[in-house]
Design an enzyme around this catalytic site. Structure first.
Site, PDB file in Angstrom:
ATOM      1  N   GLU A 150     -25.480 113.298 -51.479  1.00 11.25           N
ATOM      2  CA  GLU A 150     -26.696 113.490 -51.358  1.00 11.25           C
ATOM      3  C   GLU A 150     -27.727 112.884 -52.307  1.00 11.25           C
ATOM      4  O   GLU A 150     -28.694 113.593 -52.650  1.00 11.25           O
ATOM      5  CB  GLU A 150     -27.028 114.856 -51.022  1.00 11.25           C
ATOM      6  CG  GLU A 150     -25.858 115.514 -50.105  1.00 11.25           C
ATOM      7  CD  GLU A 150     -26.012 117.013 -49.944  1.00 11.25           C
ATOM      8  OE1 GLU A 150     -26.893 117.658 -50.591  1.00 11.25           O
ATOM      9  OE2 GLU A 150     -25.515 117.651 -48.981  1.00 11.25           O
TER      10      GLU A 150
ATOM     11  N   ASP B  71     -20.115 120.072 -38.604  1.00 15.49           N
ATOM     12  CA  ASP B  71     -20.299 121.221 -37.556  1.00 15.49           C
ATOM     13  C   ASP B  71     -21.615 121.094 -36.931  1.00 15.49           C
ATOM     14  O   ASP B  71     -22.576 120.236 -37.236  1.00 15.49           O
ATOM     15  CB  ASP B  71     -20.227 122.547 -38.631  1.00 15.49           C
ATOM     16  CG  ASP B  71     -21.412 122.577 -39.944  1.00 15.49           C
ATOM     17  OD1 ASP B  71     -22.061 121.783 -39.695  1.00 15.49           O
ATOM     18  OD2 ASP B  71     -21.141 123.471 -40.674  1.00 15.49           O
TER      19      ASP B  71
ATOM     20  N   ASN C 112     -21.559 109.934 -50.095  1.00 15.71           N
ATOM     21  CA  ASN C 112     -21.625 110.944 -49.022  1.00 15.71           C
ATOM     22  C   ASN C 112     -22.995 111.394 -48.658  1.00 15.71           C
ATOM     23  O   ASN C 112     -23.619 111.947 -49.779  1.00 15.71           O
ATOM     24  CB  ASN C 112     -20.503 112.257 -49.355  1.00 15.71           C
ATOM     25  CG  ASN C 112     -20.298 113.025 -48.469  1.00 15.71           C
ATOM     26  OD1 ASN C 112     -20.016 112.731 -47.200  1.00 15.71           O
ATOM     27  ND2 ASN C 112     -20.543 114.443 -48.478  1.00 15.71           N
TER      28      ASN C 112
ATOM     29  N   HIS D 166     -23.459 117.297 -40.166  1.00 16.97           N
ATOM     30  CA  HIS D 166     -24.211 118.893 -39.863  1.00 16.97           C
ATOM     31  C   HIS D 166     -25.249 118.763 -39.153  1.00 16.97           C
ATOM     32  O   HIS D 166     -26.457 118.171 -39.192  1.00 16.97           O
ATOM     33  CB  HIS D 166     -24.769 119.263 -41.263  1.00 16.97           C
ATOM     34  CG  HIS D 166     -23.658 119.702 -42.349  1.00 16.97           C
ATOM     35  ND1 HIS D 166     -22.598 120.582 -42.202  1.00 16.97           N
ATOM     36  CD2 HIS D 166     -23.469 119.071 -43.451  1.00 16.97           C
ATOM     37  CE1 HIS D 166     -21.970 120.490 -43.116  1.00 16.97           C
ATOM     38  NE2 HIS D 166     -22.375 119.669 -44.048  1.00 16.97           N
TER      39      HIS D 166
END
Ligand SMILES: *[C@@H]1O[C@H](CO)[C@@H](O)[C@H](O)[C@H]1NC(C)=O
Ligand SMILES: *[C@@H]1O[C@H](CO)[C@@H](O)[C@H](O)[C@H]1NC(C)=O
Length: 371
Positions: free
Chosen positions: A181, A289, A222, A258
């Site tokens: 991030e 998710d 990532n 996400h």
């Protein structure tokens, strides 16, 4: 080496499984190349093959790994939780146990208890481990954030942390999320403690240091909101291209995945992943998710199924997409309700470990891809 055919369904799953198959012959599945991978066929002590209907069996036929983030407390304390992790998944990611605050809570004092437990569990269950994560702006211990270190000291602290942790797990980690991030949504670098004190060079340094400590681990960048083609994913693409040109050992890009049914699913994910293929790096969906504003209605549940399928199909259509990991598999343990007020039910099992329709949707895509 086994020749594997990967095919995938394309298009909106909500429109039905109007699939056309894209043959994609792989000389070898990239996920099976790492020495930490369990020997195919196994030895006398290998576990019996899982039932043909589990996600891991279907994923194996489709030529990818399927993973879950693992809550270390639930794994240790709850038998039904541990049973599902072992039966349904063939890669695992520690949800928190390898983060800086868990591993090095005080300077120079390392605690690998929970991470070691997961690595041992994975070995016993024929699973690969995604290491997560070495350089991030969150879940840092306060001695790092409030230490008021000089740039040289902080650089040394980061170097030591990466070297110690990667060395501890050397040979046991398949893919490391080295930097997590680092970008803002507009493609500029996040104003983290690392950027402020070390400048943008910390990213290349982190990959070099991790590679020195475990040359065989596949090193990933990532991030989230980089599923489709947008300013953030393009900035990641440009950075990875530049680093590779400079010989920096970055070998993969993680798409966290996400999602929220309030927003459209990223239907251009395969186009995004394809450009990373061309760069010569692996990709993975690392934290899938799909959250819903509660209470969930049928339309939202269908949108959730479609969002999961969009992510998975993007991976299945991409030659070098090696893994599809969900960020927890049961609604019983999810970061969503604690982070997004009023939202939840983001996972593929309900709170009682019953598979939801999202589980079925994933199974169908994997089954089609495996033929
Ligand atoms: C290490 O971490 C474990 C798990 O969180 C904890 O129970 C244990 O007390 C820690 N050990 C030390 C020496 O702090
Ligand atoms: C896939 O990954 C391998 C290394 O893992 C790399 O050599 C290759 O260029 C990548 N891309 C494609 C499209 O094969």
């Amino acid at each position: 080496m086994i020749k594997m055919t990967r095919a995938a369904t394309v298009g909106a799953a909500a429109a039905g499984l109007m699939a056309f198959l894209v043959p994609n012959v792989m000389a070898s599945a990239p996920g099976h190349e790492h020495p930490a991978a369990p020997a195919p066929g196994g030895g006398p002590h290998s576990k019996p093959a899982p039932s043909a209907q589990t996600l891991r069996a279907l994923a194996q036929q489709a030529g990818i790994r399927i993973g879950t983030a693992v809550n270390a407390d639930a794994l240790a304390a709850e038998a039904p939780y541990a049973a599902k992790v072992g039966a349904e998944f063939n890669s695992v990611t520690p949800e928190n146990a390898m983060k800086w605050d868990a591993v090095e809570p005080t300077r120079g004092t390392y605690n690998y208890t929970q991470a070691d437990q997961l690595v041992a569990y994975a070995k016993a269950h024929g699973q690969l481990v995604r290491g997560h994560t070495l350089v991030w702006h969150n879940q840092l211990p306060s001695w790092v954030t409030s230490g008021d270190f000089s740039a040289a000291e902080l650089r040394d602290i980061l170097h030591q942390h990466i070297t110690a942790e990667v060395t501890h797990f050397k040979g046991k980690i398949w893919q490391w999320d080295v930097v997590n991030e680092a970008f803002n949504e507009d493609g500029t670098l996040r104003d983290s403690i690392w950027l402020q004190k070390l400048g943008p060079g910390y990213i290349a340094d982190a990959f070099r240091w991790a590679h020195q400590a475990d040359p065989k681990a596949v090193l990933f960048y990532n991030d989230y909101n980089d599923d489709g083609i947008n300013a953030k994913s393009t900035a990641i693409y440009d950075l990875v291209a530049k680093l590779r040109k400079e010989g920096v050992p970055v070998q993969g890009v993680g798409i966290q995945g996400h999602l929220d049914v309030q927003y459209p699913a990223p239907h251009d994910i395969a186009d995004n992943l394809a450009r990373f293929d061309k760069l010569g790096v692996q990709t993975a969906i690392t934290e899938a998710d799909v959250r819903i504003t509660l209470p969930a209605d049928n339309t939202e549940v269908e949108a959730q199924n479609e969002a999961y399928q969009t992510l998975l199909e993007g991976c299945l259509l991409t030659r070098n997409c090696t893994d599809f990991t969900v960020w927890g598999f049961t609604d019983k343990y999810s970061w969503v309700p604690g982070t997004f007020s009023g939202e939840g039910q983001a996972n593929i099992y309900d709170e009682n470990y019953q598979p939801k329709t999202a589980y079925t949707a994933i199974s169908q895509d994997l089954r089609l891809a495996g033929r």
